[in-house]
Design a protein around this motif. Structure first.
Motif, mmCIF file in Angstrom:
data_model
loop_
_atom_site.group_PDB
_atom_site.id
_atom_site.type_symbol
_atom_site.label_atom_id
_atom_site.label_comp_id
_atom_site.label_asym_id
_atom_site.label_seq_id
_atom_site.Cartn_x
_atom_site.Cartn_y
_atom_site.Cartn_z
ATOM 1 N N VAL A 69 -10.857 54.293 -13.583
ATOM 2 C CA VAL A 69 -10.435 53.222 -12.682
ATOM 3 C C VAL A 69 -10.939 51.902 -13.249
ATOM 4 O O VAL A 69 -12.136 51.663 -13.337
ATOM 5 C CB VAL A 69 -10.979 53.426 -11.248
ATOM 6 N N SER A 70 -10.001 51.051 -13.653
ATOM 7 C CA SER A 70 -10.399 49.782 -14.272
ATOM 8 C C SER A 70 -9.696 48.576 -13.657
ATOM 9 O O SER A 70 -9.972 47.448 -14.046
ATOM 10 C CB SER A 70 -10.128 49.833 -15.778
ATOM 11 N N ALA A 71 -8.811 48.795 -12.711
ATOM 12 C CA ALA A 71 -8.098 47.685 -12.077
ATOM 13 C C ALA A 71 -9.061 46.866 -11.231
ATOM 14 O O ALA A 71 -10.014 47.405 -10.664
ATOM 15 C CB ALA A 71 -6.975 48.225 -11.198
ATOM 16 N N PRO A 72 -8.842 45.560 -11.147
ATOM 17 C CA PRO A 72 -9.668 44.756 -10.241
ATOM 18 C C PRO A 72 -9.593 45.328 -8.833
ATOM 19 O O PRO A 72 -8.546 45.821 -8.409
ATOM 20 C CB PRO A 72 -9.029 43.374 -10.311
ATOM 21 N N VAL A 91 -21.789 55.138 -5.039
ATOM 22 C CA VAL A 91 -21.448 56.058 -6.128
ATOM 23 C C VAL A 91 -20.189 55.575 -6.832
ATOM 24 O O VAL A 91 -20.111 55.549 -8.060
ATOM 25 C CB VAL A 91 -21.257 57.502 -5.598
ATOM 26 N N LEU A 92 -19.198 55.180 -6.054
ATOM 27 C CA LEU A 92 -17.946 54.673 -6.612
ATOM 28 C C LEU A 92 -18.206 53.472 -7.515
ATOM 29 O O LEU A 92 -17.768 53.431 -8.664
ATOM 30 C CB LEU A 92 -16.993 54.285 -5.484
ATOM 31 N N GLN A 93 -18.958 52.503 -7.020
ATOM 32 C CA GLN A 93 -19.223 51.288 -7.794
ATOM 33 C C GLN A 93 -20.031 51.572 -9.055
ATOM 34 O O GLN A 93 -19.841 50.906 -10.078
ATOM 35 C CB GLN A 93 -19.975 50.278 -6.934
ATOM 36 N N SER A 98 -14.299 48.931 -12.696
ATOM 37 C CA SER A 98 -13.549 47.840 -12.064
ATOM 38 C C SER A 98 -14.395 46.592 -11.914
ATOM 39 O O SER A 98 -15.608 46.654 -11.764
ATOM 40 C CB SER A 98 -13.075 48.264 -10.666
ATOM 41 N N THR A 99 -13.707 45.477 -11.917
ATOM 42 C CA THR A 99 -14.313 44.213 -11.538
ATOM 43 C C THR A 99 -14.109 44.060 -10.045
ATOM 44 O O THR A 99 -12.988 44.150 -9.549
ATOM 45 C CB THR A 99 -13.623 43.043 -12.270
ATOM 46 N N VAL A 100 -15.188 43.841 -9.303
ATOM 47 C CA VAL A 100 -15.089 43.694 -7.859
ATOM 48 C C VAL A 100 -14.785 42.230 -7.525
ATOM 49 O O VAL A 100 -15.587 41.346 -7.814
ATOM 50 C CB VAL A 100 -16.377 44.167 -7.154
ATOM 51 N N ALA A 134 -3.607 37.331 -6.608
ATOM 52 C CA ALA A 134 -2.181 37.431 -6.964
ATOM 53 C C ALA A 134 -1.864 36.866 -8.346
ATOM 54 O O ALA A 134 -1.112 37.452 -9.102
ATOM 55 C CB ALA A 134 -1.326 36.739 -5.920
ATOM 56 N N ASP A 135 -2.464 35.770 -8.715
ATOM 57 C CA ASP A 135 -2.172 35.184 -10.015
ATOM 58 C C ASP A 135 -3.007 35.770 -11.148
ATOM 59 O O ASP A 135 -2.735 35.559 -12.312
ATOM 60 C CB ASP A 135 -2.345 33.663 -9.967
ATOM 61 N N LYS A 136 -4.042 36.564 -10.796
ATOM 62 C CA LYS A 136 -4.924 37.134 -11.805
ATOM 63 C C LYS A 136 -4.507 38.539 -12.223
ATOM 64 O O LYS A 136 -4.846 39.001 -13.296
ATOM 65 C CB LYS A 136 -6.352 37.193 -11.258
ATOM 66 N N VAL A 137 -3.801 39.232 -11.361
ATOM 67 C CA VAL A 137 -3.396 40.611 -11.625
ATOM 68 C C VAL A 137 -1.941 40.619 -12.041
ATOM 69 O O VAL A 137 -1.090 40.100 -11.364
ATOM 70 C CB VAL A 137 -3.602 41.498 -10.368
ATOM 71 N N VAL A 138 -1.700 41.207 -13.173
ATOM 72 C CA VAL A 138 -0.313 41.260 -13.663
ATOM 73 C C VAL A 138 0.191 42.670 -13.605
ATOM 74 O O VAL A 138 -0.452 43.614 -13.837
ATOM 75 C CB VAL A 138 -0.242 40.738 -15.110
#
Length: 138
Positions: A69-72, A91-93, A98-100, A134-138
């Motif tokens: 899992v690497s999506a923001p 545990v998840l973090q 991912s970047t939180v 919205a503008d950071k995730v493509v």
């Protein structure tokens, strides 16, 4: 009858069963447990019941590989959430890549309050996080 008239009806029974499985396990975040009872003549067909051996090749369900899992991501947590507890979140973090983008813990909020609350306290935070990303995730 009040519950039936206000709750969404589109939640599958298997999804609810998986939530129950996750609540009762202490083995991490596991895939759906199809059980170990399947016939020898099992062939994959749409909506046909399976078993773990036929689905995963093992008698028990597999753990999700959270390192993939690497999506923001945003973390919206509730102090009364029994299905995704704060220890589960830690545990998840610690596991994912991912970047939180946002993190907040809401007092007296349970798991389904994020979906079905009539006056969700987290509504504006969710909207702001989505618009901000919205503008950071493509």
């Amino acid at each position: 009858m009040l519950v039936g008239s206000t709750w969404p009806s589109g939640v599958s029974a298997r999804n609810l069963a998986h939530w129950s499985q996750m609540f009762h396990t202490a083995n991490g975040i596991l895939m759906y447990d199809f059980g170990q009872n399947c016939s020898e003549s099992w062939t994959q067909q749409p909506f046909q019941e399976s078993c773990n051996q036929a689905k995963y090749g093992f008698d028990t369900p597999l753990q999700y590989d959270l390192r993939k899992v690497s999506a923001p991501a945003a973390l919206f947590e509730g102090t009364d959430d029994l299905m995704a507890t704060q220890p589960d979140s830690k545990v998840l973090q610690a596991t994912w890549n991912s970047t939180v983008l946002f993190k907040k813990i809401y007092p007296k909020v349970a798991h389904m309050d994020f979906v079905w609350a009539r006056r969700p306290v987290m509504k504006q935070d969710i909207i702001n996080t989505l618009w901000g990303a919205a503008d950071k995730v493509v």
